[in-house]
Design an enzyme around this catalytic site. Structure first.
Site, short mmCIF file in Angstrom:
data_model
loop_
_atom_site.label_atom_id
_atom_site.label_comp_id
_atom_site.label_asym_id
_atom_site.label_seq_id
_atom_site.Cartn_x
_atom_site.Cartn_y
_atom_site.Cartn_z
N ARG A 152 0.84 -1.21 0.00
CA ARG A 152 0.00 0.00 0.00
C ARG A 152 0.87 1.25 0.00
NH1 ARG A 152 -4.21 -0.26 -2.22
NH2 ARG A 152 -4.94 -1.96 -0.94
N GLU A 155 2.20 1.55 -3.47
CA GLU A 155 1.14 2.00 -4.36
C GLU A 155 0.92 3.51 -4.22
OE1 GLU A 155 -3.18 0.23 -5.50
OE2 GLU A 155 -2.96 0.90 -3.42
N SER A 178 17.28 13.26 -3.44
CA SER A 178 18.25 12.26 -3.06
C SER A 178 17.64 11.28 -2.07
CB SER A 178 19.48 12.92 -2.43
OG SER A 178 20.36 11.95 -1.89
#
Length: 224
Positions: A152, A155, A178
């Site tokens: 999750r 995602e 970075s």
């Protein structure tokens, strides 16, 4: 398309992100849940590291050593009854970086070692020395995406990725964030309805892409 290109409306799952994203997500998981992803070290993708190894068996031995040391560190942490947040306070580190140390994904520095020993007296001197002496074989187990908490978070990063990129460009220019000069912190807050909410902060140095001026190139390629 190449993995770095934008592809709107794609119908198939995106390619896996760079190893550093998995490293961060693994630490976020460990920080948030206190769990050690399995088996993160033993099956880490060695092909993604440029560190020289005498043989694949040497690499396997090192991964096994890291996994066993991580298990001992987690056991010492649980024995002391400390959360990663509490332990991070004692070490003066972010909670996610502290989890990275325990997962073998970061190197213990000399000035932090005494603090770790004081916070977790049951950690052996050998383990502390190994955490300081060895350069981490930073990697990941691709199966970690099967863990719902990690997936999750992945995602969310990929779903908002293009929007994040555009805002970074607007605010900072043509460049990237970075993940080396970088801080990651996991916290919580309370929502309007009294629900607990997770707050993950990425704080990375902005790295601008350079214009490759020929006069500044100190190692130009030979011309036959």
């Amino acid at each position: 398309r190449e993995s770095g290109s934008l592809c709107l409306g794609r119908r198939h799952p995106p390619r896996l992100p760079p190893a550093r994203v998995f490293n961060m997500l693994a630490a976020v998981l460990a920080t948030a849940t206190g769990l050690l992803p399995t088996p993160l070290h033993r099956y880490a993708a060695g092909a993604r590291s440029s560190a020289p190894m005498a043989s694949s068996s040497d690499y396997d031995v090192r991964l096994d050593e890291v996994a066993e040391r991580s298990s001992r560190l987690i056991a010492a942490k649980e024995e002391a009854g400390l959360s990663f947040d509490e332990l991070a306070t004692k070490l003066g580190l972010t909670n996610t970086y502290t989890a990275q140390l325990f997962l073998g994904q970061a190197q213990l520095k000399a000035n932090t070692a005494p603090k770790l020993k004081k916070a977790l007296p049951s950690v052996s001197d050998d383990d502390v020395q190994a955490m300081m002496a060895h350069f981490p074989m930073r990697g990941f187990d691709e199966r970690i995406l099967q863990e719902p908490n990690v997936y999750r978070t992945y995602e969310a990063v990929t779903h908002y990725g293009e929007a994040i990129k555009r805002i970074i460009n607007e605010e900072c220019g043509d460049g990237i964030m970075s993940a080396i000069d970088f801080y990651c912190d996991v916290g919580t807050t309370t929502g309007k309805a009294g629900e607990k909410r997770v707050v993950i902060t990425f704080n990375g140095k902005f790295l601008p892409f350079i214009e490759q001026q020929a006069a500044d190139n100190t190692a130009s390629s030979p011309r036959d």
